[in-house]
Design a protein around this motif. Structure first.
Motif, PDB file in Angstrom:
ATOM      1  N   GLU A  41      36.600  67.845   1.516  1.00  0.00           N
ATOM      2  CA  GLU A  41      35.975  66.866   2.276  1.00  0.00           C
ATOM      3  C   GLU A  41      37.193  66.029   2.603  1.00  0.00           C
ATOM      4  O   GLU A  41      37.371  64.842   3.169  1.00  0.00           O
ATOM      5  N   HIS A  42      37.953  65.910   1.394  1.00  0.00           N
ATOM      6  CA  HIS A  42      38.339  64.953   1.147  1.00  0.00           C
ATOM      7  C   HIS A  42      40.185  64.582   1.551  1.00  0.00           C
ATOM      8  O   HIS A  42      40.814  63.816   0.547  1.00  0.00           O
ATOM      9  N   ARG A  90      28.538  70.742   6.299  1.00  0.00           N
ATOM     10  CA  ARG A  90      27.616  70.777   5.045  1.00  0.00           C
ATOM     11  C   ARG A  90      27.206  71.717   4.829  1.00  0.00           C
ATOM     12  O   ARG A  90      26.451  72.621   5.156  1.00  0.00           O
ATOM     13  N   TYR A 110      36.666  64.246   5.960  1.00  0.00           N
ATOM     14  CA  TYR A 110      36.453  65.082   6.825  1.00  0.00           C
ATOM     15  C   TYR A 110      37.235  64.736   8.308  1.00  0.00           C
ATOM     16  O   TYR A 110      36.305  64.999   9.375  1.00  0.00           O
ATOM     17  N   ASN A 158      31.373  73.263  11.624  1.00  0.00           N
ATOM     18  CA  ASN A 158      31.979  71.838  12.817  1.00  0.00           C
ATOM     19  C   ASN A 158      31.983  71.720  14.296  1.00  0.00           C
ATOM     20  O   ASN A 158      31.689  71.132  15.342  1.00  0.00           O
ATOM     21  N   GLN A 169      43.933  68.125   7.210  1.00  0.00           N
ATOM     22  CA  GLN A 169      42.070  67.228   7.332  1.00  0.00           C
ATOM     23  C   GLN A 169      42.442  65.987   6.198  1.00  0.00           C
ATOM     24  O   GLN A 169      43.479  65.730   5.513  1.00  0.00           O
ATOM     25  N   ALA A 177      31.896  63.750   6.999  1.00  0.00           N
ATOM     26  CA  ALA A 177      31.698  62.826   5.780  1.00  0.00           C
ATOM     27  C   ALA A 177      31.913  61.446   4.574  1.00  0.00           C
ATOM     28  O   ALA A 177      32.716  61.338   3.891  1.00  0.00           O
ATOM     29  N   GLN A 199      32.127  72.509  -1.331  1.00  0.00           N
ATOM     30  CA  GLN A 199      32.064  71.485  -0.423  1.00  0.00           C
ATOM     31  C   GLN A 199      32.650  70.514  -0.265  1.00  0.00           C
ATOM     32  O   GLN A 199      33.662  69.923   0.269  1.00  0.00           O
ATOM     33  N   SER A 216      36.172  57.204   2.644  1.00  0.00           N
ATOM     34  CA  SER A 216      34.949  58.159   3.887  1.00  0.00           C
ATOM     35  C   SER A 216      34.949  57.571   5.167  1.00  0.00           C
ATOM     36  O   SER A 216      33.444  58.428   5.891  1.00  0.00           O
TER      37      SER A 216
END
Length: 714
Positions: free
Chosen positions: A358-359, A170, A369, A163, A365, A532, A354, A527
């Protein structure tokens, strides 16, 4: 035999012999291999076999874990009903009784101690749908800021580095099928041959095509045996090895100055830093002959294309973030990213390591993302969830820090979903004591794990064969796991369980989901516009294309297979080079006269994470039913240790006992122990709780220990 009799026997055989086919994906590593489990019933006896299914990622390959993963799904110890601990023993109760208990306990605790007295702890093998709903459950239904997950111990260093340096985290910036086309590969701290076996053919094909492969690892693993050059680094000194490679590239004029000028920032500061280094000093720090580091640098710099892959070996350090940044520096200095056959890959460990990050499972978070500290991000997600932005909790703490807060009494209740922190956390003895101190502890799992053993209430979860949903593999491909098997007894999908609990806490309207696909469609919206971005991905598109790469911003967007071709995802479109000092400002545990050896930890092929699932497989457990210590023969002789004998390993935090394996494959100053076992074999009892200041990763890969022959207590 007459035709009539043959017909009779065929009809009889058909009556007593039936076959069912279950479609699934392997629940273990991030390759997410597609497979079928065939259940054959002959009279009353059942037999099972597993076959791989062709797919773009693995082409139908399966490893030994994937072939045997059905065994835990059909295991007799599977939880089938909610279990409440009454008078020290678990007893089955109804779902109504379980939900009523939660309805009584949680509001009462929050009324007395505040909303944040509840913690939520998730896992990196949960589907995207469950990961999403778990974050929503914590922040909306419970109103707590304390949520994190075991993926903190897996991907946080690489995620933070990606990041910051590139603008996106990713797993792979390129597709897997570009690996065979690259000309030089660095595998830093990853033993893919044991941990992700079905990825190996990509690297084997690259080697056949002439690729030069460099492995950085303290041990000569099965992966290192494939390498053209093995850099046998001292544990925790990967950053020094990267500095040596950077120094050599800079001194020999191999830096891609055109790429650096057009597509990066921070080069001037990095060049000044490199001018003050010597390859010899870096090599001494890394414990590698400087000639080998120079050889690695020249091979990578001179190759027309190159890829660097990192994993837990360099990431699970108290300077893991900086170590990954330094390997990304190598890519940026040589211009080997954003091109065919050139890029970065973080080898994701857990099945949905992964997608799981992301969620919304991470403390800082929100879905897509997004950042929980960003007011616009908070407002957007609050609108999707039907709440006010001001009511959304702020940032919590990392997984291990949650355990510390529990130990101090700041968190008095815990919801645990698909994880086993007593085994997976560092300073495991402290974590066990903390878990035991909880006022009310709810675990959602398939089995009563070592951690769930201390729960007040255990809720039975569906297995991977019963729980449909999406997962995101290590290359950023969103896949769909179809699940045909009926869950045993009254066990339920974890998203169903969370929805039921949210309902009895007064949030039934926001958790009225009827299917995983319905949750995914809300996730898509949540999202949208984030880093992401899954908005353009649908279940139907995944089925048609056998997976879609994110970011995918609309249904007409084909998905992004290769990142950073034209620009990086940071403001201004440039990647960031970073000065990483040779000497870490945050010192690691050093060896001493009392504790003279470095301990490093890792996985073995037959087991997965804390072993809750794989130790239920008779076939896998038979391959390795106990832990071990790998130790060099010179070191073993010095400490009076013989082959295949019990060894006591001690650190300042505790001791364990495992069996010896004497091998020249490891450095003389280092011992290795896998982390799949519990109790007296739990190596994480020896690991300290110091954390990386950026990503909050513990230093699993380097502890100071002493070893001695086991002596039975009198």
């Amino acid at each position: 035999m007459s035709e009539l009799m043959l017909k009779y026997f065929r009809e009889k055989q058909q009556k007593v012999e039936t076959e069912k086919v279950y479609n699934a994906q392997c629940p273990f590593c991030s390759m997410q291999c597609k497979k079928q489990v065939i259940e054959q019933t002959i009279v009353t006896r059942k037999r099972y076999r597993t076959t791989g299914v062709d797919n773009p990622t693995t082409g139908g390959r399966l490893c030994v874990k994937g072939l045997n993963a059905y065994q835990h799904a059909f295991h007799e110890d599977r939880l089938r009903y909610p279990m409440q601990k009454i008078d020290g023993a678990f007893q089955p109760i109804s779902w109504d009784a379980a939900l009523q208990l939660i309805k009584e306990k949680i509001p009462a605790l929050q009324k007395e101690y505040g909303k944040n007295t509840i913690g939520v702890y998730g896992g990196g093998s949960l589907t995207n749908e469950t990961s999403y709903i778990l974050g929503k459950f914590a922040r909306l239904a419970l109103g707590t800021k304390y949520i994190d997950y075991n993926g903190r111990f897996c991907m946080s260093a690489a995620a933070s580095a990606g990041n910051k340096a590139l603008g996106i985290d990713r797993g792979l910036t390129n597709q897997l099928d570009e690996i065979p086309e690259t000309k030089c590969i660095i595998l830093a701290g990853t033993n893919i041959a044991d941990c992700q076996p079905t990825i190996m053919p990509y690297f084997e094909e690259a080697k056949r095509n002439g690729a030069y492969i460099i492995v950085v690892d303290p041990r000569e693993t099965a992966t290192a045996q494939m390498a053209d050059l093995h850099l046998k680094v001292k544990p925790g000194c990967d950053n020094a090895a990267a500095n040596a490679i950077l120094k050599c590239i800079y001194d020999e004029g191999k830096a891609d100055l055109d790429f650096i000028e057009k597509r990066t920032e921070g080069a001037e500061e990095l060049f000044v830093h490199l001018q003050g280094l010597t390859v010899e000093a870096c090599a001494e720090e890394a414990g590698i002959p400087y000639q080998e580091l120079e050889k690695a640098a020249r091979a990578f710099a001179n190759a027309e294309s190159g890829m660097i892959f990192t994993a837990r070996g360099i990431e699970q350090q108290v300077d893991g973030y900086l170590a990954v940044r330094n390997f990304i520096n190598i890519l940026l200095l040589t211009g080997k990213i954003g091109k065919k056959g050139s890029g970065y890959g973080a080898i994701t460990g857990q099945g949905n390591g992964q997608g799981g990050r992301e969620h919304g499972q991470k403390a800082d978070q929100l879905p897509g993302y997004r950042s929980i500290d960003n007011k616009e991000d908070r407002k957007y997600i609050a609108d999707v969830w039907g709440m006010k932005e001001k009511d959304m909790p702020g940032k919590g703490v990392s997984a291990y820090e949650m355990m510390e807060l529990i130990g101090r009494g700041d968190i008095k209740s815990l919801f645990l979903v698909g994880s086993n922190p007593i085994i997976s956390n560092p300073h495991a003895t402290m974590v066990k004591e903390a878990i035991q101190s909880l006022d009310f502890f709810v675990a959602v799992d398939m089995f009563i794990s070592e951690t769930a053993e201390y729960a007040d209430l255990v809720l039975p979860a569906a297995s991977y064969m019963e729980n449909a949903g999406t997962l995101t593999n290590l290359e950023g491909r969103v896949t769909l796991r179809e699940a045909d098997k009926k869950a045993p007894g009254e066990s339920k999908n974890d998203w169903e369980i969370l929805s039921m609990i949210a309902g009895i806490l007064g949030y039934g309207t926001q958790f009225s989901y009827q299917s995983a696909e319905e949750i995914f469609n809300e996730l898509r919206l949540a999202s949208k516009g984030g880093i992401a971005d899954y908005f353009g991905i649908t279940y139907e598109r995944i089925r048609q294309a056998e997976g879609v790469f994110w970011p995918c911003r609309s249904e007409s967007d084909p998905g992004t297979k290769r990142l950073f071709e034209d620009r990086f995802a940071r403001d201004g479109g440039r990647a960031e080079l970073l000065v990483v000092p040779l000497k870490n400002e945050h010192p690691k545990e050093e060896v001493s006269q009392e504790f003279p050896l470095y301990l490093t930890t890792g996985r073995v092929m037959a087991h997965y994470l804390t072993g809750v699932q794989t130790r239920k497989s008779s076939n896998l457990n038979a391959r390795l039913f106990e832990s071990f210590i790998e130790i060099h023969p010179v070191t073993a002789k010095r400490h009076a240790i013989s082959e295949n004998t019990l060894v006591t390993i001690e650190s300042p935090r505790g001791q364990i006992t495992v069996r010896s394996r004497i091998s020249e494959s490891i450095r003389e100053d280092t011992v290795f122990v896998p982390f799949h076992w519990a109790e007296s074999q739990n190596v994480n009892m020896l690991v300290e709780g110091r954390l990386d200041p950026v990503c909050r990763m513990p230093g699993f890969k380097r502890s100071a220990v002493r070893v001695s022959p086991y002596q039975e207590q009198q």
